[in-house]
Write a protein that holds these residues in place. Structure first.
Motif, short mmCIF file in Angstrom:
data_model
loop_
_atom_site.label_atom_id
_atom_site.label_comp_id
_atom_site.label_asym_id
_atom_site.label_seq_id
_atom_site.Cartn_x
_atom_site.Cartn_y
_atom_site.Cartn_z
N ARG A 105 0.85 -1.20 0.00
CA ARG A 105 0.00 0.00 0.00
C ARG A 105 0.89 1.24 0.00
N TYR A 106 0.61 2.17 -0.92
CA TYR A 106 1.41 3.40 -1.06
C TYR A 106 0.50 4.61 -1.01
N CYS A 160 10.67 2.74 -9.35
CA CYS A 160 10.09 1.99 -10.47
C CYS A 160 8.73 2.61 -10.78
N VAL A 161 8.14 2.11 -11.88
CA VAL A 161 6.76 2.49 -12.21
C VAL A 161 5.93 1.22 -12.27
N ALA A 162 4.82 1.21 -11.50
CA ALA A 162 3.87 0.09 -11.58
C ALA A 162 2.86 0.41 -12.67
N ALA A 172 -4.58 -1.20 -7.80
CA ALA A 172 -5.95 -0.82 -7.45
C ALA A 172 -5.87 0.53 -6.74
N ALA A 173 -6.45 1.57 -7.36
CA ALA A 173 -6.38 2.91 -6.77
C ALA A 173 -7.66 3.19 -6.02
N LEU A 184 -0.76 -2.33 -4.62
CA LEU A 184 -0.12 -3.09 -5.71
C LEU A 184 -0.75 -4.47 -5.77
N LEU A 185 -1.09 -4.91 -6.99
CA LEU A 185 -1.68 -6.24 -7.15
C LEU A 185 -0.59 -7.30 -7.31
#
Ligand code: AMP
Ligand code: MG
Length: 413
Positions: free
Chosen positions: A75-76, A112-114, A120-121, A128-129
């Motif tokens: 979670r970010y 990095c870029v997800a 899931a926002a 992150l899934l």
């Protein structure tokens, strides 16, 4: 009195004649700067070193979320948004996510870029899934090209790839070799230009437009001198004038040794010299090469098919040599004859030919078109290339070896 005629020199092979023609021709000097829009087909004059790194800055390869990674965290906290064209955002702290789009600068601290498909926002945070590792979906400054790296070498013919790369590093102009100055002229009392009235005994000048179409390319500056009459003084004057201005002079007609064939004599009268004559080819034997002043001179036969064959065999390497390019070898591809043909003892023969099949080993099987003749152009229309029959005593039989010059390669001068 001794009336015996001196034996004529043996005919030159194609390779001998090409070698002599190339040896008698020098590469032009001189450079100019052209904008990228005019660079295609020109010859690069100097090595290009990149004035900057590519990519210019670290950026996202995907639409998604830049992450300042925390080991094991899913979670970010959503801490901003950046799109392509914006300056880099403030530095990210561990645990931050920044909404980011393809081409946008990666904020300092982004690991990095997800991809958005893996996230899931929800409001102020994202989940992150799947786990992500450092470096994913970020293109780093300099990973394609380092500042100062060699991009292209002098002597290459510029195409879309070079233009694209030069533009990407910000070069607006390139230094290229100056164009080769080529004079083209037809000779013959019978000739009128297409579009003019055809009087009795007259024919249309097909060679000049055909030759121009066969050789035209961006690195040539072609001057069209129209049609000269079969008049030795006028042709001599043309050679005198051309000697001062041109790198390469291409003429057609009057190349043989008849009473009305004035080209070689006029070249000599103009202060020039003949180096190559009498090549072992059919058609095209009257092809003659010489020099006058600073110009290399290719005298092509008047018969249209012969003129075309001589252009492919000799004008092409003359252009390559003049531009300082590697001279492409005369190298017909191996093929199978789909026809029977008597061979001439001493000349390499060129026949319009069409690919009709492949043999068991994959070689093209070619069928000849037309009934021969150095004047006929129509069979070429249905042909895929030229069958090349080497000299020799045994006739070519169906299934035997022949060479094949496909038009695609032959005409991409
Ligand atoms: P020549 O090499 O001048 O003896 O010409 C040989 C044959 O080619 C003659 O039938 C000429 O009429 C013909 N010919 C010469 N020049 C051209 C040309 N520019 N276009 C078409 N046919 C030509
Ligand atoms: Mg003539």
């Amino acid at each position: 009195m001794n009336t015996s005629v001196a034996p004529r020199a043996p005919l030159l092979t194609i390779d001998e004649a090409r070698g002599a023609v190339i040896a008698a021709t020098t590469a032009i000097a001189g450079e100019e700067s052209v904008p990228l829009g005019a660079a295609r087909g020109r010859v690069l004059a100097r090595d290009i070193a990149s004035p900057r790194a590519l990519p210019v800055f670290d950026h996202s390869a995907m639409d998604g979320y830049a992450l300042a990674l925390v080991a094991g965290e899913r979670r970010y906290r959503l801490a901003g948004r950046v799109v392509a064209g914006q300056a880099p955002r403030a530095a990210m702290k561990p645990g931050d996510a920044v909404r980011i789009f393809t081409g946008a600068p990666a904020p300092p601290g982004a690991d990095c870029v997800a991809m958005q498909e893996n996230v899931a926002a929800s409001g102020e945070s994202i989940e992150l899934l799947r786990p992500h590792g450092a470096g994913e979906n970020i293109r780093h400054a300099g990973e394609d090209v380092a500042a100062g790296e060699l991009l292209a070498r002098a002597g290459v013919v510029l195409d879309a790839r070079h233009v694209g790369l030069a533009a990407a590093v910000g070069l607006a102009r390139l230094e290229v070799r100056r164009r080769l100055r080529l004079a083209l002229v037809s000779t013959g009392d019978e000739l009128v230009a297409p579009g003019e009235a055809l009087g009795p005994g007259a024919i249309f000048d097909s060679n000049r437009p055909m030759l121009r179409a066969a050789i035209e390319r961006p690195s040539l500056d072609i001057s069209d001198f129209g049609i000269l009459r079969d008049d030795r003084a006028a042709i001599t004057e043309f050679f005198r004038a051309a000697a001062r201005e041109f790198d390469l002079v291409v003429t057609t007609g009057g190349a043989s040794v008849g009473d009305e064939d004035h080209l070689a004599a006029a070249l000599t009268a103009a202060g020039g010299s003949v180096g190559v004559a009498r090549v072992a080819i059919r058609p095209g034997k009257p092809f003659t090469h010489g020099r006058v002043g600073g110009a290399s001179v290719a005298i092509l036969p008047g018969n249209p098919f012969a003129a075309l064959v001589a252009a492919l065999l000799f004008v092409r390497p003359l252009i390559e040599r003049g531009l300082g390019l590697p001279v492409q070898p005369f190298a017909p591809l191996p093929a199978r004859a789909g026809f029977d043909h008597p061979r001439t003892l001493e000349r390499t023969e060129f026949l319009p030919a069409r690919v009709i099949d492949r043999d068991a080993s994959g070689l093209p099987v070619v069928e000849r078109l037309g009934r021969g003749g150095s004047a006929r152009l129509k069979p070429l229309i249905d042909a895929d290339g030229l069958a090349v029959i080497a000299p020799g005593e045994a006739p070519v039989a169906r299934g035997g070896d022949v060479g094949f010059l496909p038009f695609g390669a032959a005409f991409s001068l």
